[in-house]
Design a protein around this motif. Structure first.
Motif, PDB file in Angstrom:
ATOM      1  N   UNK A  72     -37.159 -44.721 -34.104  1.00  0.00           N
ATOM      2  CA  UNK A  72     -37.807 -43.758 -34.989  1.00  0.00           C
ATOM      3  C   UNK A  72     -38.314 -42.537 -34.247  1.00  0.00           C
ATOM      4  N   UNK A  73     -38.303 -42.618 -32.916  1.00  0.00           N
ATOM      5  CA  UNK A  73     -38.764 -41.477 -32.145  1.00  0.00           C
ATOM      6  C   UNK A  73     -40.252 -41.334 -32.181  1.00  0.00           C
ATOM      7  N   UNK A  74     -40.728 -40.285 -31.531  1.00  0.00           N
ATOM      8  CA  UNK A  74     -42.170 -40.083 -31.498  1.00  0.00           C
ATOM      9  C   UNK A  74     -42.608 -39.232 -32.660  1.00  0.00           C
ATOM     10  N   UNK A  75     -42.864 -37.959 -32.386  1.00  0.00           N
ATOM     11  CA  UNK A  75     -43.308 -37.112 -33.477  1.00  0.00           C
ATOM     12  C   UNK A  75     -42.114 -36.629 -34.275  1.00  0.00           C
ATOM     13  N   UNK A  76     -42.316 -36.410 -35.519  1.00  0.00           N
ATOM     14  CA  UNK A  76     -41.263 -35.831 -36.347  1.00  0.00           C
ATOM     15  C   UNK A  76     -41.784 -34.521 -36.900  1.00  0.00           C
ATOM     16  N   UNK A  77     -40.863 -33.679 -37.309  1.00  0.00           N
ATOM     17  CA  UNK A  77     -41.332 -32.398 -37.839  1.00  0.00           C
ATOM     18  C   UNK A  77     -42.050 -32.635 -39.160  1.00  0.00           C
ATOM     19  N   UNK A  78     -43.079 -31.816 -39.389  1.00  0.00           N
ATOM     20  CA  UNK A  78     -43.839 -32.012 -40.625  1.00  0.00           C
ATOM     21  C   UNK A  78     -43.102 -31.353 -41.781  1.00  0.00           C
ATOM     22  N   UNK A  79     -42.867 -32.117 -42.826  1.00  0.00           N
ATOM     23  CA  UNK A  79     -42.141 -31.585 -43.978  1.00  0.00           C
ATOM     24  C   UNK A  79     -43.092 -31.372 -45.152  1.00  0.00           C
ATOM     25  N   UNK A  80     -44.060 -30.557 -44.876  1.00  0.00           N
ATOM     26  CA  UNK A  80     -44.961 -30.235 -45.967  1.00  0.00           C
ATOM     27  C   UNK A  80     -46.007 -31.277 -46.257  1.00  0.00           C
ATOM     28  N   UNK A  81     -46.292 -32.104 -45.291  1.00  0.00           N
ATOM     29  CA  UNK A  81     -47.314 -33.125 -45.511  1.00  0.00           C
ATOM     30  C   UNK A  81     -48.704 -32.526 -45.534  1.00  0.00           C
ATOM     31  N   UNK A  82     -49.634 -33.295 -46.006  1.00  0.00           N
ATOM     32  CA  UNK A  82     -50.986 -32.786 -46.150  1.00  0.00           C
ATOM     33  C   UNK A  82     -51.672 -32.524 -44.824  1.00  0.00           C
ATOM     34  N   UNK A  83     -51.390 -33.348 -43.849  1.00  0.00           N
ATOM     35  CA  UNK A  83     -52.088 -33.156 -42.577  1.00  0.00           C
ATOM     36  C   UNK A  83     -51.186 -32.630 -41.502  1.00  0.00           C
ATOM     37  N   UNK A  84     -50.064 -32.104 -41.872  1.00  0.00           N
ATOM     38  CA  UNK A  84     -49.061 -31.815 -40.863  1.00  0.00           C
ATOM     39  C   UNK A  84     -49.126 -30.451 -40.248  1.00  0.00           C
ATOM     40  N   UNK A  85     -50.283 -29.976 -39.828  1.00  0.00           N
ATOM     41  CA  UNK A  85     -50.329 -28.708 -39.119  1.00  0.00           C
ATOM     42  C   UNK A  85     -50.270 -28.978 -37.635  1.00  0.00           C
ATOM     43  N   UNK A  86     -49.255 -28.422 -36.954  1.00  0.00           N
ATOM     44  CA  UNK A  86     -49.126 -28.621 -35.507  1.00  0.00           C
ATOM     45  C   UNK A  86     -48.673 -30.014 -35.177  1.00  0.00           C
ATOM     46  N   UNK A  87     -49.142 -30.531 -33.997  1.00  0.00           N
ATOM     47  CA  UNK A  87     -48.739 -31.857 -33.544  1.00  0.00           C
ATOM     48  C   UNK A  87     -49.205 -32.934 -34.508  1.00  0.00           C
ATOM     49  N   UNK A  88     -48.401 -33.996 -34.561  1.00  0.00           N
ATOM     50  CA  UNK A  88     -48.827 -35.159 -35.349  1.00  0.00           C
ATOM     51  C   UNK A  88     -50.016 -35.799 -34.647  1.00  0.00           C
ATOM     52  N   UNK A  89     -50.895 -36.465 -35.379  1.00  0.00           N
ATOM     53  CA  UNK A  89     -52.037 -37.120 -34.733  1.00  0.00           C
ATOM     54  C   UNK A  89     -51.559 -38.142 -33.700  1.00  0.00           C
ATOM     55  N   UNK A  90     -52.315 -38.231 -32.624  1.00  0.00           N
ATOM     56  CA  UNK A  90     -51.973 -39.170 -31.561  1.00  0.00           C
ATOM     57  C   UNK A  90     -52.788 -40.463 -31.756  1.00  0.00           C
ATOM     58  N   UNK A  91     -52.101 -41.592 -31.756  1.00  0.00           N
ATOM     59  CA  UNK A  91     -52.736 -42.889 -32.024  1.00  0.00           C
ATOM     60  C   UNK A  91     -52.549 -43.784 -30.803  1.00  0.00           C
ATOM     61  N   UNK A  92     -53.657 -44.114 -30.143  1.00  0.00           N
ATOM     62  CA  UNK A  92     -53.596 -45.034 -28.996  1.00  0.00           C
ATOM     63  C   UNK A  92     -53.904 -46.439 -29.500  1.00  0.00           C
ATOM     64  N   UNK A  93     -53.098 -47.370 -29.076  1.00  0.00           N
ATOM     65  CA  UNK A  93     -53.336 -48.741 -29.528  1.00  0.00           C
ATOM     66  C   UNK A  93     -52.762 -49.750 -28.537  1.00  0.00           C
ATOM     67  N   UNK A  94     -53.194 -50.990 -28.737  1.00  0.00           N
ATOM     68  CA  UNK A  94     -52.631 -52.108 -27.955  1.00  0.00           C
ATOM     69  C   UNK A  94     -52.277 -53.237 -28.916  1.00  0.00           C
TER      70      UNK A  94
END
Lengths: 466, 306
Positions: free
Chosen positions: A48-70
């Motif tokens: 699925x890759x990392x970030x995808x281009x924002x296609x008009x989403x509500x929060x899609x200005x600039x980089x997608x949010x970064x989520x750190x997890x384990x």
């Protein structure tokens, strides 16, 4: 000089070119988020890759949010949970979040030292992390946002309480488990014994097991210095004596356990296990952590351990000697019960509630909240149960069905109800002296009640700094 | 008058020389500038910030709230039993590991220098320990010494000897940490010393033989003096590496059991990330920096002598 003047132009040109190159290179370092995100996203190998281009989403200005997890399993199996989460997140914010995976201790260190940069926007962790992040002012309160979620009322109240500090909710719960007594029922049956309810009965049965079996020791717990699991096991026994180790006292905290109770815990769970004349455990495993504890039970080496629900799904991997034997132990020979209790103690155990949290320094908090909501939504939690069955045994949301299918494991639900979440203090200061005294008792260097006295004094002194 | 007329001339000459100097060296400065800037960002600033922090009381959880406490952190440090133990362990580990590494590395270098069958292959294989990631090395050692199924315990058990989880055994954990350092670094010493030995002309050994010098005398009077420079560099560098080493101990024992393997690097980590005492941790770091500067000066002196 003629050389110099004749070559001056080319030198200047060269330096200009170098300057432009260096500037571009430095700019590349600073603006390399997308590349880094692709790299991190690509790490999962789900295509699925990392970030995808924002296609008009509500929060899609600039980089997608970064989520750190384990959280997500990294064992090569089909990522049902992760895929469901990414789909939910994309529906909410119009793009898939960028993902970074670190072990919890790494997550904690990196976040404590770097959260002010605004990255990551969302982080997953354990409860003690939430406390530290709140104290460091790195978490955004999300109470009003959470209350607006259509499924909010379904969260288990104790899980929400665990994530609430001074009336503010700082995370959404996604996983919960309480530490229970994992018992080899078949061994007790062979010896004609019941599951021990008191610490003294546990010691007696344990010694009986050690004398009757050559390859199996009665009990193991973690005694490695710095082991988070060792601390959690100790806290389970603290919660048998008190609701909280520290209770609020005005703007400060007050220690709420006696020196004698601390001494009793050291005696029952460390001295009798490793340092007594006829130890209940195997002193040759002193100083070891979960790496010996959990696989030891799964391979039939221990008759009792204290563990959470994750053990249920652990039937293969490098640490498992014989997968079929392990499945047999887990499916047919294991019983779950409350931890045995010392004198004057009652049912109580360490409750682990794992939160997903939003960085207060994030420059896209709304999108970050959307990611947190997607991660803790009932849909995603159901997928989590499918992916990692142990995680779904005691769900933190009423719309999510428990994955318990074996009645021997059903008591986890009851144990969960007796669980107590960590108070909102900086636990690092408690953990340091705990390891010292615990090891001194387990190695037979200090009398357990003397250690209890000294530890009590130290904990009391700490109260004002917590 | 001469002075009056000479002064503008001298100034002009200085000006010309300065301009020429700039013209001549401008390119050089420009070329090193990016490196200097980067080093300033990633080395000098954090170092200065760390030194500054050592004089403040600061918590990891609220780094913006700092109180100047002067030398209080250092006073507290030198009175702390934990610091003294960690310092002693660090010095002991460094002394033992570096001296054993050197002696074994020297022996291995002498062996590899000889034209014995398979020496080339052995030279290649011997570097494996040095290039292996530290986490892999620690996992190997933990597996080897694991109670129950670790090969070391299986062998000891078959000989009727005591078996246990050796990293959890006080008195054994520290020697095991020394062993890991030695295991990792001996090949590096050997290769470096062997390279130094190979640069010694054979004619010197032949002349010594003609003079009746035995193997020990040839080693003492020809080999040893001519590898002394490389030896000193290797020793000084490894003293710095070992003194600062964090990962081997943190990954293998966490500083336990019973604080038997606690060294300054792990002590700092615990003070900073468990006790949140950033100022205090920084003061330990500054103390380590001062101790290491002595070795750095020695190293720089040796470099300059070259």
């Amino acid at each position: 000089m003629s050389d110099s003047s004749s070559s001056g132009l080319s030198r200047r040109s060269l330096v200009k070119a170098l300057g432009v190159g260096a500037t571009a290179g430095l700019a590349g370092c600073g603006g390399g988020g997308d590349g880094a995100a692709d790299e991190m996203g690509g790490d999962t190998g789900d295509g699925s890759g990392g970030s995808t281009s924002s296609d008009g989403g509500s929060g899609g200005s600039g980089d997608a949010p970064l989520f750190w997890n384990y959280a997500f399993p990294n064992d090569g199996s089909e990522p049902i949970w992760r895929t469901t989460f990414l789909k939910n997140a994309e529906e909410r914010i119009g793009q898939e979040p960028r993902m970074g995976r670190f072990a919890y201790e790494d997550l904690r260190q990196k976040y404590l030292t770097g959260a002010r940069t605004g990255d990551p926007d969302v982080i997953e962790g354990v409860l003690s992390h939430l406390t530290e992040y709140v104290k460091a002012d790195h978490l955004e309160p999300i109470g009003s946002f959470a209350e607006g979620l259509p499924w909010y009322d379904g969260y288990v109240q104790s899980a929400l309480d665990a994530l609430t500090y001074r009336g503010k909710l700082y995370g959404l719960p996604y996983n919960g488990n309480a530490r229970a007594f994992i018992v080899r029922q078949d061994i007790l049956d062979e010896l004609g014994q019941d599951v021990p309810q008191s610490a003294s009965a546990f010691h007696e049965v344990g010694r009986m097991i050690n004398s009757e079996y050559d390859d199996t020791y009665a009990y193991h717990n973690c005694t490695k210095k710095g082991s988070v699991r060792a601390f959690q096991e100790w806290m389970s026994h603290v919660y048998q004596h008190t609701d909280q180790l520290y209770v609020p006292d005005g703007d400060s905290w007050k220690l709420d356990i006696t020196a004698d109770q601390l001494g009793q815990i050291f005696d029952n769970w460390y001295y009798q296990i490793y340092a007594a004349d006829d130890p209940v455990g195997d002193p040759d495993t002193l100083g070891t952590g979960w790496q010996v504890n959990d696989p030891g039970y799964l391979n039939g080496r221990w008759a009792f351990i204290e563990c959470g629900t994750w053990l249920r799904g652990w039937t293969s991997g490098d640490n498992i000697n014989n997968s079929e034997k392990t499945k047999d132990i887990l499916n047919n020979k294991t019983l779950v019960s409350h931890l045995p209790r010392g004198e004057g103690a009652s049912k109580g155990t360490f409750l682990e509630v794992k939160p997903v949290m939003v960085n207060s320094h994030s420059d896209q908090k709304e999108a970050a909240k959307g990611v947190a909501a997607a991660f803790a939504s009932p849909d995603t939690l159901t997928a989590m149960g499918e992916d990692a069955k142990g995680n779904g045994m005691t769900p933190v949301h009423t719309d999510v069905e428990s994955t318990i299918t074996n009645e021997n494991w059903a008591p986890f639900t009851e144990v969960f109800k007796t669980g107590r979440a960590l108070a909102k203090i900086g636990w690092g200061q408690v953990r340091g002296p705990f390891y010292t005294y615990m090891q001194e008792v387990a190695y037979g260097q200090t009398d357990p009640y003397e250690a209890g006295d000294q530890f009590h004094d130290e904990l009391k002194t700490l109260a004002k700094d917590l | 008058m001469a002075t009056q007329t000479g002064q503008p001339g001298a100034l002009a000459r200085y000006g010309t020389e300065f301009r020429e100097f700039l013209e001549e060296t401008w390119l050089g400065y420009a070329l090193v500038l990016p490196s200097v800037v980067l080093m300033g960002i990633i080395i000098i600033y954090p170092t200065l910030r760390g030194i500054q922090l050592a004089f403040y009381e600061a918590s990891l959880l609220s780094p913006q709230q700092q109180t100047f406490v002067g030398l209080q952190n250092f006073a507290q440090l030198f009175g702390a039993a934990g610091f003294q133990t960690a310092l002693w362990h660090t010095v002991l580990l460094t002394a033992l590991a570096v001296s054993i590494q050197y002696v074994l590395g020297l022996g291995l270098a002498l062996a590899l220098k000889e034209k014995v069958p398979g020496a080339a292959l052995f030279r290649s294989l011997s570097m494996i320990t040095w290039v292996l990631p530290i986490i892999v090395m620690v996992i190997i050692f933990r597996f080897l010494t694991q109670n129950g199924f670790g090969p070391v315990n299986i062998i000891l058990g078959s000989l009727g000897m005591e078996t246990t989880a050796w990293f959890g055994e006080p008195g054994v954990a520290f020697p095991l940490v020394v062993l890991m350092h030695v295991w990792r670094n001996v090949p590096f010493y050997a290769i470096a010393l062997m390279a130094a030995m190979k640069s010694i002309p054979d004619t010197q050994y032949e002349a010594a033989r003609l003079d009746g010098a035995g193997p020990l005398q040839r080693f003492r009077y020809i080999t040893l003096p001519q590898i002394s420079y490389v030896s000193m560099i290797m020793i000084v560098l490894h003293v710095i590496f070992t003194f600062n080493n964090f990962d081997i101990i943190y990954l293998s024992t966490g500083g336990g059991p019973l604080g038997n393997t606690e060294v300054l690097a792990t002590y700092i980590y615990k003070q900073a990330f468990q006790q949140y005492a950033m100022g205090y941790a920084a003061s330990i770091g500054v103390t380590m920096l001062l101790i290491m500067m002595v070795f750095t000066v020695v190293y720089a002196h040796l470099e300059a002598r070259d």
